[in-house]
Design a protein around this motif. Structure first.
Motif, short mmCIF file in Angstrom:
data_model
loop_
_atom_site.label_atom_id
_atom_site.label_comp_id
_atom_site.label_asym_id
_atom_site.label_seq_id
_atom_site.Cartn_x
_atom_site.Cartn_y
_atom_site.Cartn_z
N ILE A 204 0.83 -1.20 0.00
CA ILE A 204 0.00 0.00 0.00
C ILE A 204 0.87 1.26 0.00
O ILE A 204 0.56 2.25 -0.67
N ARG A 205 1.98 1.20 0.72
CA ARG A 205 2.88 2.36 0.72
C ARG A 205 3.63 2.50 -0.60
O ARG A 205 3.79 3.59 -1.14
N ALA A 237 -7.13 13.66 4.16
CA ALA A 237 -8.24 12.76 3.86
C ALA A 237 -7.75 11.51 3.14
O ALA A 237 -8.15 10.38 3.47
N TRP A 238 -6.87 11.67 2.14
CA TRP A 238 -6.30 10.51 1.46
C TRP A 238 -5.48 9.66 2.43
O TRP A 238 -5.46 8.43 2.33
N THR A 239 -4.79 10.32 3.37
CA THR A 239 -4.03 9.56 4.37
C THR A 239 -4.96 8.72 5.24
O THR A 239 -4.65 7.55 5.55
N VAL A 243 -4.89 4.62 5.64
CA VAL A 243 -4.82 3.93 6.94
C VAL A 243 -6.00 2.97 7.10
O VAL A 243 -5.83 1.83 7.56
N LEU A 244 -7.19 3.42 6.70
CA LEU A 244 -8.36 2.54 6.81
C LEU A 244 -8.23 1.32 5.90
O LEU A 244 -8.64 0.22 6.27
N MET A 245 -7.67 1.53 4.70
CA MET A 245 -7.44 0.39 3.80
C MET A 245 -6.53 -0.63 4.46
O MET A 245 -6.79 -1.84 4.43
N LEU A 246 -5.44 -0.14 5.06
CA LEU A 246 -4.47 -1.05 5.68
C LEU A 246 -5.12 -1.78 6.86
O LEU A 246 -4.94 -3.01 7.01
N MET A 247 -5.87 -1.07 7.67
CA MET A 247 -6.51 -1.71 8.83
C MET A 247 -7.53 -2.75 8.37
O MET A 247 -7.63 -3.84 8.96
#
Length: 265
Positions: A204-205, A237-239, A243-247
């Motif tokens: 993701i990063r 907002a994109w950050t 983070v939500l995607m990763l979680m």
């Protein structure tokens, strides 16, 4: 005296675990919830004393979240998923070949470590120089970064299988396919799941960095647009979306891990 487990009880265990796993998936550790709430409160207080370009309020970030291009999220998620599947298949296949032929292992392992030593930024620049298509560039960077991690973890897990178990199975004179499918590959499941956790975070990063160079879709491109418009709220907002995607992916992998490694409980 230890009670012998009957065949019926053995069959009923996965179903019972499955009933317990569903509510466990929905649980949120209290400590995590408290830490996140404290962070949100501290951020809101900081937004009252700092300029908006340093710490925008949750209200501004929330309004920016409503205006994001969420089709970019699907594009980035698709790129990550496809690249991880290719990396996983290729990494495990090469690990099986290297485990089967030890001489090949000795020649290929230094090259794999050499690939892993190259910084991600260099791979991004190489992809820009070597490939014309944007999708091919992004896929190349993700596979070359994530594939070796799958390979090394799977290979180490194969070498970690106890010698007694290998000798016991060989006593039954299995075929090569039976040797791998009955003993070696099942033994690598914990290491492979750990690799998925690491690679999901890494991918993701990395994909965000790769999308910053030349892409016209995806979260990385959204960040470029936010930077060009000097919209700090959009960047935050994109950050939050990242983070939500990763979680979310970690929750999915954790559920698969509990299901696949039920014998550890």
């Amino acid at each position: 005296m230890a009670r012998q487990v009957t065949a019926t009880e053995a069959v009923e265990v996965p179903e019972a675990v499955g009933l317990e796993a569903a509510p466990r998936l929905l649980r949120f550790p209290r400590e995590t919830l408290v830490a996140l709430l404290l962070f949100a409160l501290a951020w809101q207080v900081a937004s009252m004393v700092l300029p908006p370009y340093v710490a925008p309020s949750w209200g501004r970030i929330g309004r920016a979240l409503l205006g994001l291009r969420y089709d970019f999220v699907l594009v980035t998620a698709g790129r990550v998923l496809l690249a991880l599947v290719l990396s996983f298949a290729g990494g495990v296949l090469v690990a099986v070949v290297m485990y089967r032929w030890q001489a090949l292992d000795r020649y290929l392992l230094p090259l794999v470590r050499l690939v892993m030593a190259v910084p991600v930024v260099c791979w991004i620049l190489f992809s820009v120089l070597w490939f014309r298509g944007v999708e091919l560039r992004i896929a190349f960077v993700l596979v070359v970064v994530c594939g070796p991690i799958f390979l090394i973890d799977a290979l180490d897990a194969m070498h970690g299988v106890a010698r007694e178990l290998r000798d016991m199975l060989r006593a039954f004179r299995p075929t090569t396919l039976q040797y791998f499918t009955k003993l070696i590959l099942p033994a690598t499941v914990p290491a492979i799941l750990t690799s998925w956790k690491i690679n999901l975070s890494l991918a993701i990063r990395v994909v965000t960095m790769a999308e910053l160079v030349g892409a016209t879709t995806g979260i990385g491109y959204g960040l470029v647009i936010a930077q060009e418009l000097f919209s700090v709220a959009d960047v935050f907002a994109w950050t939050v979306v990242l983070v939500l995607m990763l979680m979310a992916t970690q929750v999915v992998v954790g559920a698969v891990e509990r299901r696949a490694l039920v014998w550890r409980d």
